[in-house]
Design an enzyme around this catalytic site. Sequence first.
Site, PDB file in Angstrom:
ATOM      1  N   PHE A 212      58.859 -44.448 -89.891  1.00  0.00           N
ATOM      2  CA  PHE A 212      58.941 -44.148 -91.322  1.00  0.00           C
ATOM      3  C   PHE A 212      59.398 -42.697 -91.468  1.00  0.00           C
ATOM      4  O   PHE A 212      58.878 -41.807 -90.801  1.00  0.00           O
ATOM      5  CB  PHE A 212      57.583 -44.379 -91.983  1.00  0.00           C
TER       6      PHE A 212
ATOM      7  N   ASP B 196      49.590 -43.800 -87.224  1.00  0.00           N
ATOM      8  CA  ASP B 196      49.759 -43.959 -88.663  1.00  0.00           C
ATOM      9  C   ASP B 196      49.458 -45.430 -88.984  1.00  0.00           C
ATOM     10  O   ASP B 196      50.168 -46.334 -88.538  1.00  0.00           O
ATOM     11  CB  ASP B 196      51.186 -43.579 -89.072  1.00  0.00           C
TER      12      ASP B 196
ATOM     13  N   TYR C  31      47.365 -46.486-101.100  1.00  0.00           N
ATOM     14  CA  TYR C  31      47.929 -47.282-102.202  1.00  0.00           C
ATOM     15  C   TYR C  31      48.605 -48.571-101.749  1.00  0.00           C
ATOM     16  O   TYR C  31      49.151 -49.292-102.577  1.00  0.00           O
ATOM     17  CB  TYR C  31      48.905 -46.446-103.044  1.00  0.00           C
ATOM     18  N   LYS C  32      48.576 -48.862-100.438  1.00  0.00           N
ATOM     19  CA  LYS C  32      49.207 -50.098 -99.954  1.00  0.00           C
ATOM     20  C   LYS C  32      48.150 -51.205 -99.949  1.00  0.00           C
ATOM     21  O   LYS C  32      47.693 -51.623-100.994  1.00  0.00           O
ATOM     22  CB  LYS C  32      49.854 -49.836 -98.598  1.00  0.00           C
TER      23      LYS C  32
ATOM     24  N   ARG D  46      62.077 -57.453 -97.591  1.00  0.00           N
ATOM     25  CA  ARG D  46      60.734 -57.459 -96.994  1.00  0.00           C
ATOM     26  C   ARG D  46      59.736 -58.025 -97.990  1.00  0.00           C
ATOM     27  O   ARG D  46      59.806 -57.716 -99.186  1.00  0.00           O
ATOM     28  CB  ARG D  46      60.417 -55.998 -96.663  1.00  0.00           C
TER      29      ARG D  46
HETATM   30  C1  LIG Z   1      53.746 -45.534 -96.910  1.00  0.00           C
HETATM   31  C2  LIG Z   1      53.817 -44.686 -95.681  1.00  0.00           C
HETATM   32  C3  LIG Z   1      53.608 -43.316 -95.764  1.00  0.00           C
HETATM   33  C4  LIG Z   1      53.363 -42.691 -97.102  1.00  0.00           C
HETATM   34  O1  LIG Z   1      53.279 -41.315 -97.076  1.00  0.00           O
HETATM   35  P1  LIG Z   1      52.948 -40.555 -98.451  1.00  0.00           P
HETATM   36  O2  LIG Z   1      52.593 -39.208 -98.023  1.00  0.00           O
HETATM   37  O3  LIG Z   1      51.867 -41.304 -99.157  1.00  0.00           O
HETATM   38  O4  LIG Z   1      54.175 -40.597 -99.290  1.00  0.00           O
HETATM   39  C5  LIG Z   1      53.638 -42.585 -94.583  1.00  0.00           C
HETATM   40  N1  LIG Z   1      53.864 -43.187 -93.395  1.00  0.00           N
HETATM   41  C6  LIG Z   1      54.073 -44.517 -93.295  1.00  0.00           C
HETATM   42  C7  LIG Z   1      54.298 -45.140 -91.970  1.00  0.00           C
HETATM   43  C8  LIG Z   1      54.063 -45.303 -94.438  1.00  0.00           C
HETATM   44  O5  LIG Z   1      54.283 -46.609 -94.349  1.00  0.00           O
END
Ligand SMILES: *Cc1c(COP(=O)(O)O)cnc(C)c1O
Length: 408
Positions: A126, A195, A220-221, A367
């Site tokens: 990501f 992560d 938030y996921k 997705r």
């Molecule tokens: C959604 C996600 C993030 C989100 O990071 P934010 O700081 O909340 O924007 C980070 N890493 C991964 C792998 C994600 O899927």
Amino acid sequence: MSMSRADARTLDAADPLRSCRDRFFLPEGVIYLDGNSLGALPLATVGRSREVVESEWGEELIRSWNSRGWIDLPQRLGAKIAPLIGAKPHEVIVADSTSVNLFKLIVAAAALSPERTVLLSEAGNFHTDLHIASGAAALARLRLDVVPRDEIEARLGPETNLALLTHVHFKGGYRFDMVAVTALAKAAGARVLWDLSHSAGAVPLDLNGSGAELAVGCGYKYLNGGPGAPAFLYVAEHLQERLISPLRGWMGHAAPFAFTDDYVPAPGIARFLAGTPPILGLAALEAGVEAFAGVPIEQLWAKSIKLFDLFAQLVAERCPDLLCISPPEPERRGSHISFSHPHAFEICQALIADGVIGDFRAPDVVRFGLTPLYLGFEDVWEAVERIRDILESGRWRDPTFAVRGKVT
Ligand SMILES: *Cc1c(COP(=O)(O)O)cnc(C)c1O
């Protein structure tokens, strides 16, 4: 034999988690397949947010830091997330965003073994992880080594300080074997920062049992904390006193209200707080996490597997142009299913116009998040029907579906 809508309904009727969807607000006419990006709204969040705003903030004002326990909410909420990820209650805290927590843990971990100079990560990880890694590496004087996924394990070596790995890949859904990779890293004298953004609240996790030392994850996921919800951070008990956050804020101080000039880190996980906790966001996340009450994650995962298998089977039968890129074996993936198609973007837009909300991931992936708390088998059946219709009719070719917005 292909499954009919009636068969899907039968599966819903027999689903022990069926009543959990009543915990959520799900808009009429929408099939929501993006709960892995922004979880749906738990009904309890509405009342809880109202209470925090009207009563705790409005009536009680500043007294609520003590009388309503605002000041300990980051720890209390961390303790509620802990069982979802296989951690001890005092090993998890909620603070900041995933990006910021990555920064704090990379820099803090780097200082543990200064003789090791490489921060390892995955190409195609990501992007915020790689961006944060590049900045943290520059500050901590590490060399960022970004290599293809299948080379990660071989690269873990005497120079590796830390491997920053996303447990479940945001695009294809591939999952690392946490136990195996953690053991390999340990044998090489390195550490892993996991992560868990696409794992927590979806995939069974046992951080303690896996020997995991460091992790972050998103609120938030799958945890349903609402847009921009604060994130969580995990540090194994045995490392907590050895790590110092590079963001030495007063809330991570041993005595925040002593107003001293010198920084003394708080004992335990609290040292990873920086500034004042965002109470409105924390309260919403608390309601999101409470939506898991009474539901063992193994049961959720068992349903996720069934939803995935149904989705994959129906698409294979009815939408041969979509190529599934997510691994079929449950232990090798997370709780979303992804397909590649040269016109994934337009197909995704046409689907959204039809009330099926998934998302597009550049360059060619569509997705779909499978959130077993509130998604049913008939939802999957209906979604695939609409995908089939859009592909067979060619409706996705309508030029309005090619217009790109800021957030895709
Ligand atoms: C959604 C996600 C993030 C989100 O990071 P934010 O700081 O909340 O924007 C980070 N890493 C991964 C792998 C994600 O899927």
